[in-house]
Design an enzyme around this catalytic site. Structure first.
Site, PDB file in Angstrom:
ATOM      1  N   ASN A  37       0.817  -1.213   0.000  1.00  0.00           N
ATOM      2  CA  ASN A  37       0.000   0.000   0.000  1.00  0.00           C
ATOM      3  C   ASN A  37       0.856   1.271   0.000  1.00  0.00           C
ATOM      4  OD1 ASN A  37      -2.458   1.347   0.104  1.00  0.00           O
ATOM      5  ND2 ASN A  37      -2.667   1.198   2.343  1.00  0.00           N
ATOM      6  N   HIS A 122     -15.024  -5.073  10.442  1.00  0.00           N
ATOM      7  CA  HIS A 122     -14.619  -3.717  10.838  1.00  0.00           C
ATOM      8  C   HIS A 122     -15.821  -2.819  11.056  1.00  0.00           C
ATOM      9  CE1 HIS A 122     -10.276  -3.101   9.293  1.00  0.00           C
ATOM     10  NE2 HIS A 122     -10.409  -4.316   9.787  1.00  0.00           N
ATOM     11  N   ARG A 147     -14.122  -5.543  15.149  1.00  0.00           N
ATOM     12  CA  ARG A 147     -13.193  -4.482  15.513  1.00  0.00           C
ATOM     13  C   ARG A 147     -13.965  -3.178  15.541  1.00  0.00           C
ATOM     14  NH1 ARG A 147      -8.106  -1.969  11.981  1.00  0.00           N
ATOM     15  NH2 ARG A 147      -9.649  -0.436  11.359  1.00  0.00           N
ATOM     16  N   TYR A 159      -8.050   8.054  11.474  1.00  0.00           N
ATOM     17  CA  TYR A 159      -7.769   6.968  10.538  1.00  0.00           C
ATOM     18  C   TYR A 159      -8.514   5.694  10.959  1.00  0.00           C
ATOM     19  CZ  TYR A 159      -5.439   3.327   7.937  1.00  0.00           C
ATOM     20  OH  TYR A 159      -5.199   2.243   7.131  1.00  0.00           O
ATOM     21  N   ASP A 211      -7.932  -1.363  17.252  1.00  0.00           N
ATOM     22  CA  ASP A 211      -6.630  -1.118  16.615  1.00  0.00           C
ATOM     23  C   ASP A 211      -6.149   0.280  16.985  1.00  0.00           C
ATOM     24  OD1 ASP A 211      -4.424  -0.974  14.940  1.00  0.00           O
ATOM     25  OD2 ASP A 211      -5.481  -1.742  13.171  1.00  0.00           O
ATOM     26  N   HIS A 213      -3.284   1.481  15.846  1.00  0.00           N
ATOM     27  CA  HIS A 213      -2.481   1.951  14.719  1.00  0.00           C
ATOM     28  C   HIS A 213      -1.162   2.561  15.166  1.00  0.00           C
ATOM     29  CE1 HIS A 213      -5.539   0.963  11.798  1.00  0.00           C
ATOM     30  NE2 HIS A 213      -6.434   1.673  12.460  1.00  0.00           N
ATOM     31  N   GLU A 237      -4.699  -3.984  19.333  1.00  0.00           N
ATOM     32  CA  GLU A 237      -3.762  -4.170  18.209  1.00  0.00           C
ATOM     33  C   GLU A 237      -2.821  -2.986  18.043  1.00  0.00           C
ATOM     34  OE1 GLU A 237      -5.889  -5.011  14.631  1.00  0.00           O
ATOM     35  OE2 GLU A 237      -4.281  -4.277  13.342  1.00  0.00           O
ATOM     36  N   GLU A 263       1.390  -6.308  11.591  1.00  0.00           N
ATOM     37  CA  GLU A 263       1.002  -6.141  10.186  1.00  0.00           C
ATOM     38  C   GLU A 263       2.093  -5.472   9.352  1.00  0.00           C
ATOM     39  OE1 GLU A 263      -2.631  -3.914  10.965  1.00  0.00           O
ATOM     40  OE2 GLU A 263      -1.738  -2.139  10.075  1.00  0.00           O
ATOM     41  N   ARG A 284       0.347 -10.704  13.763  1.00  0.00           N
ATOM     42  CA  ARG A 284      -0.540 -10.219  12.695  1.00  0.00           C
ATOM     43  C   ARG A 284       0.054 -10.304  11.287  1.00  0.00           C
ATOM     44  NH1 ARG A 284      -4.603  -8.687  11.879  1.00  0.00           N
ATOM     45  NH2 ARG A 284      -4.439  -6.490  11.354  1.00  0.00           N
ATOM     46  N   HIS A 313      -3.248 -10.105   8.961  1.00  0.00           N
ATOM     47  CA  HIS A 313      -3.703  -8.820   8.437  1.00  0.00           C
ATOM     48  C   HIS A 313      -4.537  -9.081   7.180  1.00  0.00           C
ATOM     49  CE1 HIS A 313      -2.290  -4.622   6.836  1.00  0.00           C
ATOM     50  NE2 HIS A 313      -3.451  -4.534   7.448  1.00  0.00           N
ATOM     51  N   ASP A 317      -6.162  -3.771   1.348  1.00  0.00           N
ATOM     52  CA  ASP A 317      -4.932  -3.699   0.546  1.00  0.00           C
ATOM     53  C   ASP A 317      -4.218  -5.046   0.440  1.00  0.00           C
ATOM     54  OD1 ASP A 317      -4.709  -2.658   3.288  1.00  0.00           O
ATOM     55  OD2 ASP A 317      -2.579  -2.415   2.919  1.00  0.00           O
ATOM     56  N   GLU A 340      -8.514 -11.221   9.988  1.00  0.00           N
ATOM     57  CA  GLU A 340      -9.150  -9.933   9.689  1.00  0.00           C
ATOM     58  C   GLU A 340      -9.878 -10.026   8.344  1.00  0.00           C
ATOM     59  OE1 GLU A 340      -6.406  -6.668   9.149  1.00  0.00           O
ATOM     60  OE2 GLU A 340      -7.961  -5.189   9.580  1.00  0.00           O
ATOM     61  N   TRP A 403       4.923   8.392  16.269  1.00  0.00           N
ATOM     62  CA  TRP A 403       4.991   6.939  16.218  1.00  0.00           C
ATOM     63  C   TRP A 403       5.718   6.474  14.966  1.00  0.00           C
ATOM     64  CZ3 TRP A 403       0.132   9.446  16.284  1.00  0.00           C
ATOM     65  CH2 TRP A 403      -0.520   9.543  15.023  1.00  0.00           C
TER      66      TRP A 403
HETATM   67  O1  EZ4 Z   1      -3.538   0.398   8.288  1.00  0.00           O
HETATM   68  O2  EZ4 Z   1      -3.928  -2.069   5.735  1.00  0.00           O
HETATM   69  O3  EZ4 Z   1      -5.633  -3.762  10.742  1.00  0.00           O
HETATM   70  N1  EZ4 Z   1      -5.704  -3.145   9.723  1.00  0.00           N
HETATM   71  C1  EZ4 Z   1      -5.092  -1.995   9.511  1.00  0.00           C
HETATM   72  C2  EZ4 Z   1      -5.131  -1.410   8.123  1.00  0.00           C
HETATM   73  C3  EZ4 Z   1      -3.745  -0.891   7.758  1.00  0.00           C
HETATM   74  C4  EZ4 Z   1      -3.575  -0.828   6.258  1.00  0.00           C
HETATM   75  C5  EZ4 Z   1      -2.154  -0.464   5.883  1.00  0.00           C
HETATM   76  O4  EZ4 Z   1      -1.946  -0.510   4.522  1.00  0.00           O
HETATM   77  O5  EZ4 Z   1      -4.516  -1.453  10.410  1.00  0.00           O
HETATM   78  O6  EZ4 Z   1      -6.077  -0.416   8.018  1.00  0.00           O
HETATM   79 CO    CO Z   2      -4.090  -2.816  12.034  1.00  0.00          CO
END
Ligand code: EZ4
Ligand code: CO
Length: 403
Positions: A37, A122, A147, A159, A211, A213, A237, A263, A284, A313, A317, A340, A403
């Site tokens: 990605n 999700h 999630r 995000y 998550d 992130h 996560e 991931e 992951r 993961h 993507d 996932e 981060w």
């Molecule tokens: O940020 O796949 O757990 N899933 C994630 C995704 C990732 C993207 C990164 O390319 O965290 O949304």
């Molecule tokens: Co993630």
């Protein structure tokens, strides 16, 4: 059984994908996912310029040897571009082997350990109530594990949360990444409230995941883990960025909330201390970015003896080719944890016809020989690549995120 053709197909049916197609002298073809990605064209170049010339004429049956040759022969080991390229070759070779023998890849991995692959969906909402509604929606779709991500009061965009009613997409089209504002304080005070509300609404049985992130420091993550303990998450996560594996020791010392990470990892060296010290509960890593099934199996074996389970993961993507590879792996490995699942768009599914199915919160890879995914090259050609990137974040005072 010589490889006679190797082709890299870049397309964008709703989002960008890079696919490697290998063809053998007896006319069998195999597919590998080479999508990274936001760095798609780097992997295309790695494959076209440096790997394809090495593949023509090689014996497609030599999966392990080809993996070792590409990994060790490059001199420059590891890294996401290299490992995604190697992963694509590896997946295509497993696909070819399954097709030649007339068996699904899960049979080559030791056969099924379970009847289906439990998947998490999700749910995300612009605010607390929107997220409650989204979780209810995913429950109605049959998911047993969900999630939950939410907009945070005081932050304009977060995000992992969709814009409007669309499912969120992990890259936004444009020549450069968009910029969002981030506040750890706002996030940390909101998330426990969200999960308290979700437990009140949905009871104790539903598996809930979250998550982060990678956005916290170890001690902040430890606090979040503690605050979430009463709400019994399935996992928390990517609590911190994991270049520093010891970060997880600090979190682990403070909380019993289960931890998942990996991931963005590419090799076993990215997770060996995390696994051997039992600092995490779920690894992951996924089939495409971790050097294919050949390497991912070794990671799962290391994890198995340290009470760590898998959780591949599977955001959009990961192309249908990668998702299928994960499902064969998930069905076979004993220490599978969860998969996932973000369904791909209809456009994507049309370009990649596939045998895998989803029903009652579970996925199954299907019984077609190989991975059970194909690519419609003519249709793919009607969806040309367009640049798209993950967002970057700045703190409220304008500092680039830490981060
Ligand atoms: O940020 O796949 O757990 N899933 C994630 C995704 C990732 C993207 C990164 O390319 O965290 O949304
Ligand atoms: Co993630």
């Amino acid at each position: 059984m010589k490889i006679v053709d190797a082709k890299v197909i870049v397309c964008s049916p709703g989002r960008n994908f890079v696919t490697l197609k290998l063809t053998t002298e007896d006319g069998v073809h195999g597919l590998g996912d080479a999508t990274l990605n936001g760095r798609e064209l780097a992997v295309r170049s790695y494959l076209e310029d440096h790997v394809v010339p090495l593949l023509i004429g090689r014996d497609a049956r030599r999966i392990e040897d080809t993996w070792q040759y590409l990994y060790k022969g490059a001199y420059w080991r590891r890294g996401p571009v290299t490992m995604t390229a190697i992963g694509a070759v590896d997946l295509a070779l497993w696909d070819i082997l399954g097709k030649r023998l007339g068996v699904p890849v899960y049979d080559l991995l030791g056969g099924p350990s379970r009847e289906y692959v439990t998947a998490y969906g999700h749910a995300n909402g612009a605010d607390l109530e929107g997220t409650v509604a989204a979780v209810a929606h995913y429950r109605r779709l049959g998911y047993k594990a969900i999630r939950a991500q939410s907009g945070v009061p005081g932050l304009k965009k977060v995000y992992g949360v969709a814009h409007g009613s669309k499912p969120y997409e992990p890259a936004e089209p444009g020549e450069r990444p968009t910029e969002e504002a981030w506040s750890t304080e706002a996030y940390l005070s909101f998330v426990p409230t969200l999960f308290a509300r979700l437990r009140q609404e949905f009871g104790p049985e539903l598996s809930l995941l979250h998550d982060v992130h990678h956005r916290l420091t170890p001690i902040e993550a430890a606090r979040l883990g503690k605050d979430l303990e009463p709400h019994r998450l399935f996992w928390l996560e990517d609590a911190v960025p994991a270049e520093l594996q010891e970060g997880f020791r600090i979190i682990r010392e403070h909380t019993t909330t289960p931890l998942a990470v990996g991931e963005v990892f590419n090799t076993i060296w990215d997770c060996e201390r995390l696994i051997q010290n039992q600092w995490i509960d779920y690894i992951r890593m996924t089939a495409s970015h971790s050097g294919g099934l050949t390497h991912l199996r070794k990671i799962a074996s290391l994890a198995e003896i340290h009470h760590v389970r898998t959780g591949c993961h599977g955001a959009t993507d990961m192309s249908p080719v990668c998702l299928a590879a994960c499902l064969h792996f998930d069905l076979a490995v004993h220490n599978f944890g969860i998969q996932e699942h973000m369904p791909h768009s209809e456009e994507t599914d049309r370009v990649f016809p596939h045998a895998y199915t989803f029903a009652d919160g579970g996925l199954h890879p299907g019984n077609a020989p190989g991975l059970g995914v194909d690519i419609d090259e003519a249709l793919a050609a009607t969806h040309p690549y367009r640049p798209a990137y993950l967002p970057v974040n700045r703190k409220l005072d304008g500092t680039m995120h830490s981060w």
